[in-house]
Scaffold this motif. Structure first.
Motif, PDB file in Angstrom:
ATOM      1  N   ASN A 172     -89.924 -82.848  14.910  1.00 27.66           N
ATOM      2  CA  ASN A 172     -90.168 -82.121  13.454  1.00 27.66           C
ATOM      3  C   ASN A 172     -91.365 -81.780  13.053  1.00 27.66           C
ATOM      4  OD1 ASN A 172     -87.347 -82.539  13.810  1.00 27.66           O
ATOM      5  ND2 ASN A 172     -87.167 -84.327  12.340  1.00 27.66           N
ATOM      6  N   ARG A 184     -75.638 -83.362  19.059  1.00 27.15           N
ATOM      7  CA  ARG A 184     -74.915 -83.384  17.321  1.00 27.15           C
ATOM      8  C   ARG A 184     -75.562 -84.494  17.159  1.00 27.15           C
ATOM      9  NH1 ARG A 184     -69.788 -80.341  15.538  1.00 27.15           N
ATOM     10  NH2 ARG A 184     -71.175 -77.934  15.226  1.00 27.15           N
ATOM     11  N   VAL A 201     -79.395 -85.511  17.955  1.00 25.19           N
ATOM     12  CA  VAL A 201     -80.177 -84.992  16.405  1.00 25.19           C
ATOM     13  C   VAL A 201     -80.251 -86.040  15.670  1.00 25.19           C
ATOM     14  CG1 VAL A 201     -79.804 -82.580  15.199  1.00 25.19           C
ATOM     15  CG2 VAL A 201     -79.863 -82.124  17.539  1.00 25.19           C
ATOM     16  N   SER A 202     -78.931 -86.385  15.628  1.00 22.73           N
ATOM     17  CA  SER A 202     -78.569 -87.573  14.126  1.00 22.73           C
ATOM     18  C   SER A 202     -79.189 -88.437  14.824  1.00 22.73           C
ATOM     19  CB  SER A 202     -76.946 -87.650  14.205  1.00 22.73           C
ATOM     20  OG  SER A 202     -76.953 -88.491  12.862  1.00 22.73           O
ATOM     21  N   SER A 257     -83.256 -88.177  13.583  1.00 24.47           N
ATOM     22  CA  SER A 257     -83.354 -87.170  11.965  1.00 24.47           C
ATOM     23  C   SER A 257     -83.837 -85.869  12.536  1.00 24.47           C
ATOM     24  CB  SER A 257     -84.008 -87.877  11.570  1.00 24.47           C
ATOM     25  OG  SER A 257     -82.691 -89.229  11.079  1.00 24.47           O
ATOM     26  N   ASN A 288     -85.013 -81.880  12.365  1.00 21.26           N
ATOM     27  CA  ASN A 288     -83.916 -81.025  11.408  1.00 21.26           C
ATOM     28  C   ASN A 288     -83.272 -79.864  12.002  1.00 21.26           C
ATOM     29  OD1 ASN A 288     -86.601 -79.535  12.852  1.00 21.26           O
ATOM     30  ND2 ASN A 288     -87.932 -80.470  10.450  1.00 21.26           N
ATOM     31  N   GLU A 289     -83.127 -79.017  11.268  1.00 25.22           N
ATOM     32  CA  GLU A 289     -82.832 -77.540  11.364  1.00 25.22           C
ATOM     33  C   GLU A 289     -83.879 -76.645  12.074  1.00 25.22           C
ATOM     34  OE1 GLU A 289     -80.724 -75.037   8.532  1.00 25.22           O
ATOM     35  OE2 GLU A 289     -79.349 -77.110   7.311  1.00 25.22           O
ATOM     36  N   ARG A 290     -84.622 -76.847  11.978  1.00 27.43           N
ATOM     37  CA  ARG A 290     -85.791 -75.826  13.203  1.00 27.43           C
ATOM     38  C   ARG A 290     -85.658 -76.553  14.144  1.00 27.43           C
ATOM     39  NH1 ARG A 290     -89.600 -72.290  12.581  1.00 27.43           N
ATOM     40  NH2 ARG A 290     -91.562 -72.725  14.084  1.00 27.43           N
ATOM     41  N   SER A 335     -83.310 -78.110  15.345  1.00 29.46           N
ATOM     42  CA  SER A 335     -82.288 -78.078  16.657  1.00 29.46           C
ATOM     43  C   SER A 335     -81.874 -76.674  17.299  1.00 29.46           C
ATOM     44  CB  SER A 335     -81.202 -78.678  15.591  1.00 29.46           C
ATOM     45  OG  SER A 335     -79.779 -78.036  16.011  1.00 29.46           O
ATOM     46  N   SER A 336     -82.514 -75.782  15.772  1.00 28.88           N
ATOM     47  CA  SER A 336     -82.718 -74.507  16.920  1.00 28.88           C
ATOM     48  C   SER A 336     -82.959 -74.172  17.910  1.00 28.88           C
ATOM     49  CB  SER A 336     -82.627 -73.707  15.711  1.00 28.88           C
ATOM     50  OG  SER A 336     -82.347 -73.575  14.785  1.00 28.88           O
ATOM     51  N   GLU A 358     -81.917 -76.034  20.915  1.00 25.73           N
ATOM     52  CA  GLU A 358     -80.726 -74.611  21.171  1.00 25.73           C
ATOM     53  C   GLU A 358     -81.381 -73.479  22.457  1.00 25.73           C
ATOM     54  OE1 GLU A 358     -76.957 -74.483  19.477  1.00 25.73           O
ATOM     55  OE2 GLU A 358     -77.816 -75.209  17.385  1.00 25.73           O
TER      56      GLU A 358
END
Length: 281
Positions: free
Chosen positions: A18, A183, A186-187, A190, A192-194, A196-197, A200
């Motif tokens: 992160n 997912r 990611v969980s 932990s 973050n959205e950044r 995770s993106s 992808e």
């Protein structure tokens, strides 16, 4: 204690990724992908092979830069290819092989990249399907039997290559959607959205597909091959719902629901049904 250590390690890795995503996003994406695709267990040693793999023919095949191990139990013109799952190897078929040998068939098992005696450091479904294709060119199997990620790879393989020689496929404990696995990852870390993106985007750039589009549910819809989908209601590795997704789109497959077998699905009664499906139906 070991579970606590594993939990803390995962969260520490996630925190590092992160933070790194803001400073060096490309490096963060690559590291996250490596953690996602590099198995921690499943390797074998030539001098210490499991008993089931010792007394048969071994052949190392080459695909690109990869060397992957095959194991052969010679028999008649019926050829069965066994494809194991994540952090496993060809020895996982020890309980099924005796049932298949009764048919007199030729049995081929492979070690996936980064597993068993095969080379490599990562495994993904695209790579696994290509390895199945290289093996199919060598041995010409009519039957594919896969477990877990290996089963998903068999479905993706047949959808991609439409091999006319393959008559039946057995899927044992297969995951359906890469998005679900992603997912969970990611969980677990932990992320973050950044971050995770970024992951992808990495998948899209490398494989030319969106994570949500990479699904055994989608791939199985194009299969004309007959199949069995077996999954246990108590599977704590791959949700039973994943099997229902595949069964809902694979029109030429029979769904077998088991209980109490877990993710491994080792069971003589189930394996007898698999054998009957392959040779008596």
């Amino acid at each position: 204690m070991e579970k606590i250590k594993a939990y803390l390690l995962a969260k520490s890795i996630g925190l590092y990724l992160n933070l790194l995503s803001y400073v060096k996003p490309e490096k963060a994406s690559l590291l996250a992908y490596r953690f996602f695709t590099e198995p921690r267990t499943g390797r074998l040693e030539k001098h210490n092979l499991p008993a089931v793999l010792k007394d048969n023919f071994h052949e190392t095949l080459v695909h690109g830069e990869l060397q992957f191990q095959t194991y052969l139990w010679p028999g008649n013109e019926n050829v069965i290819l066994l494809v194991h799952g994540w952090e496993s190897n060809a020895s996982r078929w020890e309980n099924l092989i005796p049932h298949l040998l009764k048919s007199g068939s030729t049995i081929v098992a492979i070690d996936a990249p980064a597993h068993g005696l095969s080379s490599g450091k990562e495994l993904n479904l695209v790579m696994y399907a290509d390895i199945i294709e290289a093996t199919a060119k060598q041995f010409k199997p009519q039957f594919l039997v896969g477990h877990s990620v290996g089963a998903a790879a068999c479905i993706y393989y047949q959808s991609k290559y439409q091999n006319p020689d393959v008559r039946k496929i057995v899927s044992l404990g297969a995951p359906s959607d890469l998005k679900v696995i992603f997912r969970n990852y990611v969980s677990l870390l932990s992320l973050n959205e950044r971050m995770s993106s970024l992951m992808e985007r990495y998948f899209l750039d490398r494989f030319r597909f969106k994570i949500e589009d990479f699904s055994a549910r989608i791939f199985s819809a194009s299969l004309k091959t007959r199949g069995i989908i077996a999954h246990d209601t108590n599977d704590d590795v791959v949700s039973f719902d994943e099997a229902k997704k595949i069964a809902g789109s694979w029109k030429n497959a029979t769904f077998i629901e088991t209980s109490g077998l877990g993710h491994s699905l080792h069971d003589d009664a189930l394996y007898q049904k698999v054998s009957d499906f392959l040779f008596n139906e």
